[in-house]
Enzyme design. Structure first.
Site, PDB file in Angstrom:
ATOM      1  N   TYR A 149       0.838  -1.202   0.000  1.00 28.89           N
ATOM      2  CA  TYR A 149       0.000   0.000   0.000  1.00 28.89           C
ATOM      3  C   TYR A 149       0.873   1.252   0.000  1.00 28.89           C
ATOM      4  O   TYR A 149       0.645   2.185  -0.772  1.00 28.89           O
ATOM      5  CB  TYR A 149      -0.926   0.014   1.229  1.00 28.89           C
ATOM      6  CG  TYR A 149      -1.972  -1.083   1.219  1.00 28.89           C
ATOM      7  CD1 TYR A 149      -3.199  -0.891   0.610  1.00 28.89           C
ATOM      8  CD2 TYR A 149      -1.733  -2.306   1.837  1.00 28.89           C
ATOM      9  CE1 TYR A 149      -4.168  -1.894   0.594  1.00 28.89           C
ATOM     10  CE2 TYR A 149      -2.685  -3.312   1.840  1.00 28.89           C
ATOM     11  CZ  TYR A 149      -3.898  -3.104   1.214  1.00 28.89           C
ATOM     12  OH  TYR A 149      -4.841  -4.093   1.203  1.00 28.89           O
ATOM     13  N   ASN A 183     -12.480   0.382  -5.862  1.00 31.45           N
ATOM     14  CA  ASN A 183     -12.177  -0.038  -7.223  1.00 31.45           C
ATOM     15  C   ASN A 183     -13.422  -0.638  -7.898  1.00 31.45           C
ATOM     16  O   ASN A 183     -13.897  -1.689  -7.496  1.00 31.45           O
ATOM     17  CB  ASN A 183     -11.049  -1.078  -7.202  1.00 31.45           C
ATOM     18  CG  ASN A 183     -10.632  -1.555  -8.574  1.00 31.45           C
ATOM     19  OD1 ASN A 183     -11.091  -1.060  -9.585  1.00 31.45           O
ATOM     20  ND2 ASN A 183      -9.749  -2.534  -8.595  1.00 31.45           N
ATOM     21  N   HIS A 238      -6.192  -6.979  -6.050  1.00 32.93           N
ATOM     22  CA  HIS A 238      -5.771  -8.164  -5.290  1.00 32.93           C
ATOM     23  C   HIS A 238      -4.251  -8.240  -5.176  1.00 32.93           C
ATOM     24  O   HIS A 238      -3.738  -8.954  -4.322  1.00 32.93           O
ATOM     25  CB  HIS A 238      -6.331  -9.444  -5.918  1.00 32.93           C
ATOM     26  CG  HIS A 238      -5.917  -9.677  -7.335  1.00 32.93           C
ATOM     27  ND1 HIS A 238      -6.557  -9.080  -8.397  1.00 32.93           N
ATOM     28  CD2 HIS A 238      -4.917 -10.432  -7.863  1.00 32.93           C
ATOM     29  CE1 HIS A 238      -5.969  -9.463  -9.528  1.00 32.93           C
ATOM     30  NE2 HIS A 238      -4.971 -10.284  -9.237  1.00 32.93           N
TER      31      HIS A 238
END
Length: 196
Positions: free
Chosen positions: A130, A153, A162
């Site tokens: 992230y 998303n 993912h």
């Protein structure tokens, strides 16, 4: 050309196009359960996991509200033919990348910026943290905001949220559920296939 290869004007002007024409949709089967795919004249606009009747109906209501027109079920639509073909090939292990026009009208601002970077910069079989993704878009302190962008998303799998994981090795959260995230990462060779 990858999924991001269409010009800026087409992507940003897609809301007007979508409002005029609405969307077509179909539910397709996959290794991770039923998926709702919807497309406008501009491109694929949304992918919804676990598309049971209730989930599907709620997703279609949200889509109608956002696009200003009722989506029409049309699994034979030319707008859905290529997305369906590419999803089938992806889950069969025959396709690593999606090459589809995308309609970005359901997402804007920072979230769109992050998702575009994810779509172009994190290839099949790889993962990104992230914080790393936040750094890539010039916002190094925005790891939590990147997590929010992943949750918003509208095009999962095609825009591969993912593939975004925690820095400490955890797989992080996922709108489709952790088991779905594990199965997608296993399909791409990032994680071993589950034993059960």
């Amino acid at each position: 050309m990858n999924a991001m290869g269409h010009n800026e004007q087409e992507r940003d002007g897609s809301q007007e196009s979508a409002a005029r024409s609405g969307a077509v949709w179909a539910v397709v089967t996959s290794d991770i359960g039923p998926l709702l795919l919807a497309a406008t004249d501009t491109g694929l606009v949304t992918v919804v996991f676990h598309a049971t009747d209730d989930v599907r109906d709620k997703a279609l209501e949200r889509l109608a509200s956002r696009l200003g027109a009722e989506p029409v079920e049309d699994p034979a639509s030319p707008l859905l033919a290529e997305p369906i073909r590419q999803f089938t090939a992806y889950f069969a292990g025959e396709r690593r990348d999606f090459d589809l026009p995308l309609d970005w009208s359901l997402i804007s601002g920072f979230n769109r910026q992050v998702l575009r970077e994810l779509a172009t910069g994190v290839p099949f079989g790889t993962v990104v943290g992230y914080g790393d993704l936040a750094h890539r878009v010039g916002q190094p302190g925005a790891a939590q905001a990147v997590g929010m962008a992943m949750g918003a998303n509208p095009l999962p799998v095609v825009v591969p949220c993912h593939r975004v994981v925690e820095r400490d090795g955890g797989i992080g959260g996922f709108g489709g559920g952790l088991e779905t995230k594990r199965r997608l990462l296993a399909l791409e060779g990032v994680l071993p296939e589950p034993l059960f």
